[in-house]
Enzyme design. Structure first.
Site, PDB file in Angstrom:
ATOM      1  N   ARG A   1       9.125 -18.028   6.823  1.00 49.75           N
ATOM      2  CA  ARG A   1       8.485 -16.790   6.401  1.00 49.75           C
ATOM      3  C   ARG A   1       7.326 -16.503   7.343  1.00 49.75           C
ATOM      4  NH1 ARG A   1       4.043 -15.542   1.990  1.00 49.75           N
ATOM      5  NH2 ARG A   1       4.240 -13.288   1.970  1.00 49.75           N
TER       6      ARG A   1
ATOM      7  N   HIS B   1       0.644  -8.530   6.018  1.00 54.53           N
ATOM      8  CA  HIS B   1      -0.154  -9.662   5.525  1.00 54.53           C
ATOM      9  C   HIS B   1      -1.589  -9.459   6.017  1.00 54.53           C
ATOM     10  CE1 HIS B   1       0.302 -14.030   3.969  1.00 54.53           C
ATOM     11  NE2 HIS B   1      -0.990 -13.786   4.059  1.00 54.53           N
TER      12      HIS B   1
ATOM     13  N   GLU C   1       0.667 -10.074  -1.419  1.00 48.62           N
ATOM     14  CA  GLU C   1      -0.478 -10.150  -2.329  1.00 48.62           C
ATOM     15  C   GLU C   1      -1.386  -8.922  -2.285  1.00 48.62           C
ATOM     16  OE1 GLU C   1      -2.553 -13.838  -1.582  1.00 48.62           O
ATOM     17  OE2 GLU C   1      -0.890 -15.038  -2.282  1.00 48.62           O
TER      18      GLU C   1
ATOM     19  N   ASN D   1       3.725 -16.134  -5.163  1.00 47.27           N
ATOM     20  CA  ASN D   1       2.803 -17.077  -4.516  1.00 47.27           C
ATOM     21  C   ASN D   1       1.983 -17.750  -5.601  1.00 47.27           C
ATOM     22  OD1 ASN D   1       3.800 -16.022  -2.159  1.00 47.27           O
ATOM     23  ND2 ASN D   1       1.868 -15.095  -1.488  1.00 47.27           N
TER      24      ASN D   1
ATOM     25  N   TYR E   1      -0.824 -20.977  -6.597  1.00 46.26           N
ATOM     26  CA  TYR E   1      -1.711 -22.080  -6.216  1.00 46.26           C
ATOM     27  C   TYR E   1      -2.339 -22.783  -7.410  1.00 46.26           C
ATOM     28  CZ  TYR E   1      -1.189 -20.494  -1.434  1.00 46.26           C
ATOM     29  OH  TYR E   1      -0.645 -20.162  -0.223  1.00 46.26           O
TER      30      TYR E   1
ATOM     31  N   GLU F   1       4.900 -18.819  -1.383  1.00 48.91           N
ATOM     32  CA  GLU F   1       3.732 -19.598  -0.976  1.00 48.91           C
ATOM     33  C   GLU F   1       3.381 -20.566  -2.082  1.00 48.91           C
ATOM     34  OE1 GLU F   1       0.073 -17.758   0.387  1.00 48.91           O
ATOM     35  OE2 GLU F   1       1.241 -16.218   1.434  1.00 48.91           O
TER      36      GLU F   1
END
Ligand code: GBH
Length: 479
Positions: free
Chosen positions: A83, A127, A172, A301, A303, A380
């Site tokens: 990616r 991005h 995002e 994504n 985290y 991600e």
């Protein structure tokens, strides 16, 4: 699939993609080469105090010059997907007008190199590197930027055509809107909640218009996604005030994207809840039809999770005051949602983010329940730790191995419960420019020496190679 708990290995479905992710400004460098124009990150990283140690993306990981070596590295790691993002200012140096052929050539070549190695290209169109002249004209707070993005998306899709496995329009948009225009932690560094909300809407329009432009140029069977960093927000308690605070935050952080995209409307309540900042007059008749388009997949994504509650003073009699950290009120979009963040004990990465793999299972299953026919990709997931090359010439990063193991297992659990997850791309291939934290935070499977640019595969990279080449979750040694 089989489960790890009883000693048998967890096996992922055949064809499940195992990849790594990067973004143009974080790795490419070569910011003045082959006609590339300036972006908001070139400007922002030169603003005193904006980025730790004054780091910039001028050199990145020198990927622009080392692309042959880096694709060989990906092949060596056994990756089946890569990616990457296309730098808008390479393709349109001023954000408008005809394509710069040299800019497109770099990505044509990259896609060729990947396909020669059997690595599926997953292309992110935006991005965060908005051409600076478009920011000078209002940036994402200005609706025309959505039409500019669609023009750019069409140019890239024309050049790469049907050779892209998966397109993502925006990475995002939460970050673009709220870190870029509310907290100002990211480029362009604006601190104005009204502009942030307008940016949310322009970004939604850009996704809708950009998706149509990709299909018009690359063919209607192009697979087009949007990639969101949906927050997994947990309420600090069962008290109605805390639950209501969590719901407000869900609306302004998550539902403002999912709603128009998949349900055809902004969430009920968000307009009133943010009325003190904006009247939302930027939403015009017909806009929601422009935003809602066929979505072939959603990029997720992930985290960490957040624990949130009502701000002190909202609480009823006898309620406990929230144990917020000193900086918690600064986290966007806290003001917009009128919430307070709470700290929790537990392991943290070098970013200070709590490690909570179960949140990824919860997120994927929640999306699966709401949109059962929507394929999901985890585009991600990863962790920063202070890695160093040791005396043995190796990088031992057991915390990252454990983080990746536990999160890949969390994806496996979601698959077990029926979620349609098609692939996973670890953040990130190699240590790179970590935005406002510069080069100090290392997320890579591969270590990059900042002086020599030498690449050293970390223990986590070797662990990931076993996963990518077998489709079976390798154990964490010594745990
Ligand atoms: C991604 O954004 C970016 O797409 C990527 O470019 C970047 O390098 C990578 O992550 C690593 O940062 O303070 O505990 O509440 C990450 C978006 C938004 C995720 C803020 C964590 C706050 C966690 N991040 N969020 S916490």
């Amino acid at each position: 699939g089989a489960h790890g708990e009883h000693g048998s290995a967890r096996r992922f479905p055949p064809g499940f993609l195992w990849g790594a992710a990067t973004a143009a400004y974080q790795v490419e460098g070569a910011v003045h080469e082959d006609g590339r124009g300036g972006s908001i990150w070139d400007t922002f990283s030169r603003t005193p105090g904006a980025v730790l140690h004054g780091d910039t993306g001028d050199v990145g990981t020198d990927h622009y010059h080392r692309v042959v070596e880096d694709v060989a590295l990906m092949a060596d790691l056994g990756l089946s997907a890569y990616r990457f993002s296309v730098a808008w200012p390479r393709v349109q140096p001023t954000g408008r007008g005809p394509a710069n052929p040299a800019g497109l050539d770099f990505y044509r070549r990259l896609v060729d190199l990947l396909r020669d190695r059997g690595i599926a290209p997953l292309v992110t169109l935006y991005h965060w590197d908005l051409p600076q002249p478009l920011q000078d004209a209002g940036g994402w707070a200005e609706r025309d930027t959505a039409w500019r993005f669609a023009d750019y998306a069409g140019l890239v899709a024309d050049a790469l055509g049907d050779r892209v496995h998966l397109w993502t329009t925006l990475n995002e948009p939460w970050c673009s809107a709220y870190l870029g225009y509310a907290s100002g932690e990211h480029a362009p560094g604006v601190q104005d909640p009204a502009q942030a909300l307008a940016a949310v809407h322009t970004l939604n329009l850009a996704h809708g218009l950009g998706t149509r432009a990709v299909r018009a140029a690359a063919g209607d069977d192009a697979t087009v996604s949007l990639t969101l960093n949906l927050q997994v927000n947990r309420a600090a308690s069962d008290r109605p005030e805390d639950v209501a605070a969590r719901d407000r935050l869900d609306r302004v952080a998550n539902e403002v994207f999912l709603g128009p995209l998949l349900d055809g409307a902004y969430p009920e309540g968000v307009v009133a809840e943010t009325a003190r900042y904006s009247d939302w007059s930027f939403v015009r008749d017909g806009d929601l039809d422009l935003i809602r388009t066929r979505l072939d997949a959603l990029g997720v994504n992930y985290y960490t999770t957040s624990l949130v509650g009502a701000v002190a003073g909202d609480a009823g009699d006898g309620a406990l005051a929230p144990s917020a950290s000193p900086d918690a009120a600064d986290r966007p979009p806290a003001d917009l949602a009128d919430v307070t963040w709470h700290d929790r004990p537990g392991p943290r990465t070098a970013m200070g983010w709590l490690v909570e793999p179960a949140g990824l299972t919860d997120l994927l299953l929640d999306l699966h329940r709401r949109y059962p026919d929507l394929p999901l990709y985890v585009l991600e997931n990863g962790a920063a730790y202070p890695d160093e090359v040791g005396p043995d010439g190796q990088v031992h990063d057991p915390d990252r191995v454990a983080y990746l193991h536990d999160h890949v297992e969390a994806v496996g659990r979601a698959l077990d419960s029926g979620a349609d997850v098609r692939g996973y791309t670890a953040w990130t291939l190699m240590d790179n420019f970590e935005w406002a934290f510069g080069y100090e935070r290392r997320f890579g499977l591969v270590h990059v020496d900042r002086t020599t640019m030498a690449r050293t595969v970390k223990d986590s990279g070797r662990w990931y190679r076993r996963l990518a080449t077998t489709g079976v979750l390798p154990p964490v040694e010594g745990r």
